[in-house]
Design a protein around this motif. Structure first.
Motif, PDB file in Angstrom:
ATOM      1  N   GLU A  19       0.837  -1.202   0.000  1.00 31.06           N
ATOM      2  CA  GLU A  19       0.000   0.000   0.000  1.00 31.06           C
ATOM      3  C   GLU A  19       0.876   1.258   0.000  1.00 31.06           C
ATOM      4  O   GLU A  19       1.977   1.252   0.561  1.00 31.06           O
ATOM      5  CB  GLU A  19      -0.894   0.028   1.246  1.00 31.06           C
ATOM      6  N   VAL A  20       0.374   2.334  -0.594  1.00 31.82           N
ATOM      7  CA  VAL A  20       1.069   3.621  -0.553  1.00 31.82           C
ATOM      8  C   VAL A  20       1.212   4.046   0.910  1.00 31.82           C
ATOM      9  O   VAL A  20       0.292   3.853   1.711  1.00 31.82           O
ATOM     10  CB  VAL A  20       0.307   4.688  -1.373  1.00 31.82           C
ATOM     11  N   ASP A  21       2.357   4.595   1.259  1.00 30.52           N
ATOM     12  CA  ASP A  21       2.739   5.027   2.616  1.00 30.52           C
ATOM     13  C   ASP A  21       3.084   3.874   3.553  1.00 30.52           C
ATOM     14  O   ASP A  21       3.386   4.099   4.719  1.00 30.52           O
ATOM     15  CB  ASP A  21       1.667   5.914   3.271  1.00 30.52           C
ATOM     16  N   GLU A  22       3.057   2.644   3.066  1.00 33.10           N
ATOM     17  CA  GLU A  22       3.425   1.492   3.895  1.00 33.10           C
ATOM     18  C   GLU A  22       4.944   1.380   3.960  1.00 33.10           C
ATOM     19  O   GLU A  22       5.641   1.560   2.959  1.00 33.10           O
ATOM     20  CB  GLU A  22       2.825   0.224   3.307  1.00 33.10           C
ATOM     21  N   ILE A  23       5.444   1.069   5.140  1.00 31.35           N
ATOM     22  CA  ILE A  23       6.879   0.867   5.366  1.00 31.35           C
ATOM     23  C   ILE A  23       7.130  -0.634   5.416  1.00 31.35           C
ATOM     24  O   ILE A  23       6.379  -1.369   6.052  1.00 31.35           O
ATOM     25  CB  ILE A  23       7.326   1.564   6.661  1.00 31.35           C
ATOM     26  N   PHE A  24       8.191  -1.076   4.735  1.00 27.12           N
ATOM     27  CA  PHE A  24       8.459  -2.511   4.656  1.00 27.12           C
ATOM     28  C   PHE A  24       9.948  -2.781   4.502  1.00 27.12           C
ATOM     29  O   PHE A  24      10.737  -1.889   4.199  1.00 27.12           O
ATOM     30  CB  PHE A  24       7.684  -3.125   3.478  1.00 27.12           C
ATOM     31  N   LEU A  25      10.307  -4.037   4.712  1.00 29.39           N
ATOM     32  CA  LEU A  25      11.650  -4.562   4.466  1.00 29.39           C
ATOM     33  C   LEU A  25      11.575  -5.470   3.247  1.00 29.39           C
ATOM     34  O   LEU A  25      10.499  -5.967   2.909  1.00 29.39           O
ATOM     35  CB  LEU A  25      12.141  -5.375   5.661  1.00 29.39           C
ATOM     36  N   VAL A  26      12.708  -5.736   2.619  1.00 30.83           N
ATOM     37  CA  VAL A  26      12.711  -6.641   1.470  1.00 30.83           C
ATOM     38  C   VAL A  26      12.141  -8.006   1.872  1.00 30.83           C
ATOM     39  O   VAL A  26      11.372  -8.596   1.128  1.00 30.83           O
ATOM     40  CB  VAL A  26      14.136  -6.797   0.873  1.00 30.83           C
ATOM     41  N   LYS A  27      12.474  -8.473   3.056  1.00 26.10           N
ATOM     42  CA  LYS A  27      11.987  -9.795   3.483  1.00 26.10           C
ATOM     43  C   LYS A  27      10.470  -9.836   3.587  1.00 26.10           C
ATOM     44  O   LYS A  27       9.875 -10.897   3.482  1.00 26.10           O
ATOM     45  CB  LYS A  27      12.647 -10.251   4.772  1.00 26.10           C
ATOM     46  N   ASP A  28       9.820  -8.686   3.776  1.00 28.15           N
ATOM     47  CA  ASP A  28       8.357  -8.644   3.851  1.00 28.15           C
ATOM     48  C   ASP A  28       7.706  -8.948   2.502  1.00 28.15           C
ATOM     49  O   ASP A  28       6.508  -9.232   2.450  1.00 28.15           O
ATOM     50  CB  ASP A  28       7.879  -7.266   4.327  1.00 28.15           C
TER      51      ASP A  28
END
Length: 83
Positions: A19-28
Motif C-alpha cells: 500500500e502507498v505510505d506502507e513501510i516494509f523490508l525486502v523480506k516482507d
C-alpha cells in the motif's frame, strides 16, 4: 547470480501489493518460510540489488532509515511512476 536476479524480479513484482505510505523490508515481500530458505549470502546480495533498483529505477519506493538490526526500510510513495 541468476537465482538472485529471479528473487529481485519477484520482489519488484510484489511491490504492487504494498500500500502507498506502507513501510516494509525486502523480506516482507516474501513469505516467511520462503525467505528463510534463501541462503544468507543471497539475501544480502538481494538487499543490495533491491536498494540499487530503488535508487535508480523505481520512482515509487524510497529508502528510509535502517532498523536497529541494520535492515534497510523502504516506504512506498506512489502507485505508479508519473509520466
Amino acid at each position: 547470480m541468476s537465482d538472485v536476479n529471479k528473487l529481485l524480479e519477484r520482489a519488484i513484482y510484489e511491490i504492487d501489493f504494498v500500500e502507498v505510505d506502507e513501510i516494509f523490508l525486502v523480506k516482507d515481500l516474501f513469505k516467511g518460510y520462503e525467505w528463510k530458505r534463501i541462503p544468507r549470502s543471497d539475501r544480502l546480495l538481494l538487499g543490495t540489488l533491491f536498494l540499487n533498483y530503488v535508487n535508480t529505477v523505481s520512482g515509487v519506493i524510497k529508502p528510509i532509515e535502517k532498523t536497529s538490526s541494520n535492515q534497510q526500510q523502504y516506504k512506498k510513495i506512489a502507485d505508479r511512476i508519473e509520466k
